[in-house]
Write an enzyme that holds these catalytic residues in place. Structure first.
Site, PDB file in Angstrom:
ATOM      1  N   SER A  30       0.854  -1.190   0.000  1.00 55.36           N
ATOM      2  CA  SER A  30       0.000   0.000   0.000  1.00 55.36           C
ATOM      3  C   SER A  30       0.889   1.239   0.000  1.00 55.36           C
ATOM      4  O   SER A  30       2.124   1.129   0.049  1.00 55.36           O
ATOM      5  CB  SER A  30      -0.890   0.008   1.246  1.00 55.36           C
ATOM      6  OG  SER A  30      -0.092   0.291   2.380  1.00 55.36           O
ATOM      7  N   LYS A  31       0.242   2.394  -0.006  1.00 55.87           N
ATOM      8  CA  LYS A  31       0.984   3.666  -0.067  1.00 55.87           C
ATOM      9  C   LYS A  31       2.048   3.757   1.023  1.00 55.87           C
ATOM     10  O   LYS A  31       3.068   4.404   0.855  1.00 55.87           O
ATOM     11  CB  LYS A  31      -0.002   4.836   0.079  1.00 55.87           C
ATOM     12  CG  LYS A  31      -0.786   5.096  -1.191  1.00 55.87           C
ATOM     13  CD  LYS A  31      -0.821   6.600  -1.497  1.00 55.87           C
ATOM     14  CE  LYS A  31      -1.227   6.872  -2.924  1.00 55.87           C
ATOM     15  NZ  LYS A  31      -2.657   6.926  -3.150  1.00 55.87           N
ATOM     16  N   ARG A  32       1.744   3.149   2.151  1.00 59.30           N
ATOM     17  CA  ARG A  32       2.677   3.136   3.273  1.00 59.30           C
ATOM     18  C   ARG A  32       4.072   2.638   2.861  1.00 59.30           C
ATOM     19  O   ARG A  32       5.079   3.003   3.446  1.00 59.30           O
ATOM     20  CB  ARG A  32       2.122   2.179   4.326  1.00 59.30           C
ATOM     21  CG  ARG A  32       2.123   2.645   5.711  1.00 59.30           C
ATOM     22  CD  ARG A  32       1.105   1.903   6.569  1.00 59.30           C
ATOM     23  NE  ARG A  32       0.703   0.587   6.115  1.00 59.30           N
ATOM     24  CZ  ARG A  32       1.372  -0.532   6.348  1.00 59.30           C
ATOM     25  NH1 ARG A  32       2.495  -0.503   7.026  1.00 59.30           N
ATOM     26  NH2 ARG A  32       0.912  -1.692   5.907  1.00 59.30           N
ATOM     27  N   HIS A  33       4.109   1.754   1.876  1.00 60.21           N
ATOM     28  CA  HIS A  33       5.381   1.173   1.464  1.00 60.21           C
ATOM     29  C   HIS A  33       6.082   1.988   0.383  1.00 60.21           C
ATOM     30  O   HIS A  33       7.026   1.521  -0.224  1.00 60.21           O
ATOM     31  CB  HIS A  33       5.153  -0.249   0.931  1.00 60.21           C
ATOM     32  CG  HIS A  33       4.551  -1.165   1.934  1.00 60.21           C
ATOM     33  ND1 HIS A  33       3.212  -1.467   1.944  1.00 60.21           N
ATOM     34  CD2 HIS A  33       5.092  -1.826   2.979  1.00 60.21           C
ATOM     35  CE1 HIS A  33       2.967  -2.296   2.951  1.00 60.21           C
ATOM     36  NE2 HIS A  33       4.083  -2.511   3.591  1.00 60.21           N
ATOM     37  N   GLY A  34       5.601   3.190   0.146  1.00 60.83           N
ATOM     38  CA  GLY A  34       6.194   4.009  -0.914  1.00 60.83           C
ATOM     39  C   GLY A  34       5.245   4.029  -2.095  1.00 60.83           C
ATOM     40  O   GLY A  34       4.064   3.717  -1.959  1.00 60.83           O
TER      41      GLY A  34
END
Ligand code: GLU
Length: 480
Positions: free
Chosen positions: A259-263
């Site tokens: 997800s966005k959390r991972h870049g």
């Protein structure tokens, strides 16, 4: 002549059907890495067999589909070079065809009108849950031989339901997951058309895969539950079944769904950050597929190797460091002119002045060796294209009284030395010897004066690229 031709002679086998694969995104957002990888596998499989790769836009969810998302998908695929041979086909433009097939199924008795209201359906599900059964439609309106259907309620538009077989199993050999078997008792009579006549998702997919003669459906395993329903409908239509391969999803390094959390998860964020498409393709290809220990390969090589037998059953983990290191590999191979064209607009935004400055491709040749992104090169290259503004305290620290005469000597020799690394390097050594200094004592202040920073490539390389005139001009303010 007594020998007869054996019936199994391979040359007599019928020619295999031409491979047709498809990528069928729902245009509800950007093209994310998982989607791009599915597209890549489908594309490469078609390329491997000289087959056809179809692009189909599944845009029937009117609330979530946007033209911008369609464009983002097409842009992402274009950037990666995943050219489609047919399409894009838009499901919204195929409504007549879906209605036609629904009409045929009603006529043939493989589908039926169901007048149960949503509330009634919910109530029957609730009853089944209470009885400890799997909730499903109870078949009130399902026509059977000898069964009398209830009277049609006035003013109620029916849905159309698929008449799912009651007994037996649906079974397929998933090319990724192996054999999957589901009992028909587990499955509902799927709604294939809503009361307003619009077809539902699984039905459109079935008609499309059938009409587009798809031979291999490669898709994310979030669709695995749809497959038995789709197979049953295909069978009811008398269609030949494609092979299915459900690819596990991509996880972040922490094991969670990417997800966005991972870049960045949107493919088009990567060119913006300075990734090359060939690096991205190479990286995605290895995410859930392998060919021995091969890590680095061209897209042509990938297409030649790609098969469905080496797709991984377990989820792949996205590793940004690995992607960056593959990017570095392709940056080193990339033509300097091509890299220059990529970084120039970024440098212009940063205020780079390209007049009276070294040619950008040459600078890139010096800087690309260790760069993980093209943008990193752009940032580093700025030292050649902006007026150096060294920090005064830093300069005072390095430009000491002991160093001043040596710098003046160096500047004087700059006027006449032959301007290339081969002559500049010994000249610097002579200056060091004459003033009993060590390399950093002169290199550090020089770096600051010439570039405004302490970290630069080798000083002789910087001097050579900057050129005599620029070096003299940048030293001048410090010599008076
Ligand atoms: N439209 C679906 C999606 O974007 C894919 C459907 C399929 O590949 O069958 O997830």
């Amino acid at each position: 002549m007594t020998a007869s031709t054996p019936a199994s002679n391979s040359s007599l086998k019928p020619a295999l059907k031409p491979v047709r694969t498809r990528f069928a995104p729902s245009p509800t957002g950007y093209l994310h890495l998982g989607g791009a990888r599915t597209a890549l596998f489908s594309w490469a499989y078609a390329r491997h067999f000289g087959g056809t790769f179809v692009l189909r836009i599944e845009d029937t969810d009117l609330e979530r589909s946007t033209p911008e998302a369609v464009q983002a998908i097409i842009d992402g695929m274009q950037w990666l070079g995943l050219e489609h041979d047919e399409g894009p086909f838009y499901q919204m433009r195929r409504m007549d065809r879906y209605r036609e097939v629904i009409g045929q199924m009603l006529q043939q008795g493989t589908a039926y009108h169901c007048y149960s209201s949503p509330e009634e359906v919910e109530a029957m599900r609730e009853r089944m849950r209470a009885a400890g059964e799997k909730p499903r439609y109870d078949g009130t309106w399902r026509p059977e031989a000898g069964k009398t259907l209830p009277p049609v309620p006035a003013d109620r538009k029916p849905v159309v339901r698929f008449k799912n077989p009651l007994d037996g199993d649906v079974s397929w050999d998933d090319v990724v997951k192996g054999n999957i078997t589901i009992s028909n008792r587990e499955m509902d009579d799927l709604v294939i058309a809503r009361p307003d006549g619009t077809p539902t998702y699984n039905f459109c997919v079935v008609v499309d895969d059938w009409d587009m003669q798809i031979t291999h459906v490669i898709r994310g395993d979030d669709h695995v539950n749809n497959t038995p329903r789709q197979i049953n409908i295909l069978k009811a239509l008398g269609a030949e079944l494609p092979l299915y391969g459900h690819v596990p999803m991509i996880l972040g390094a922490d094991g969670e769904k990417l997800s966005k959390r991972h870049g960045a998860v949107s493919v088009m964020d990567y060119p913006a950050q300075g990734y090359l498409p060939e690096a991205m393709l190479n990286y995605l290809a290895r995410l859930g597929w392998s060919h021995g220990n091969e890590e680095i390969f061209s897209v042509e090589q990938f297409c030649a190797w790609f098969d469905l037998d080496h797709l991984s059953k377990s989820p792949a983990q996205f590793n940004p460091e690995k992607l960056a290191s593959i990017n570095n590999h392709y940056i080193k191979l990339a033509d300097n002119e091509r890299l220059a064209a990529l970084v120039k607009p970024l440098m212009e935004q940063d205020g780079a002045d390209f007049s009276n400055a070294p040619a950008l491709p040459k600078v890139i040749g010096l800087l690309k060796e260790r760069a993980h992104t093209v943008n990193e090169i752009g940032v580093a290259a700025m030292l050649f294209y902006r007026k150096p503004a060294p920090d005064a305290a830093l300069l005072a620290q390095h430009f000491t009284d002991a160093v001043k005469p040596a710098l003046a000597d160096f500047a004087a020799r700059c006027a006449s030395v032959e301007w290339n690394k081969e002559s500049l390097a010994p000249m610097i050594k002579e200056v060091l010897a004459a003033h009993a200094l060590k390399m950093p004592q002169i290199a550090m202040p020089l770096r600051l004066m010439l570039t405004g920073q302490l970290q630069t490539p080798a000083i002789d390389a910087v001097l050579e690229l900057l050129g005599r005139e620029a070096v003299m001009a940048r030293l001048q303010p410090h010599l008076v």
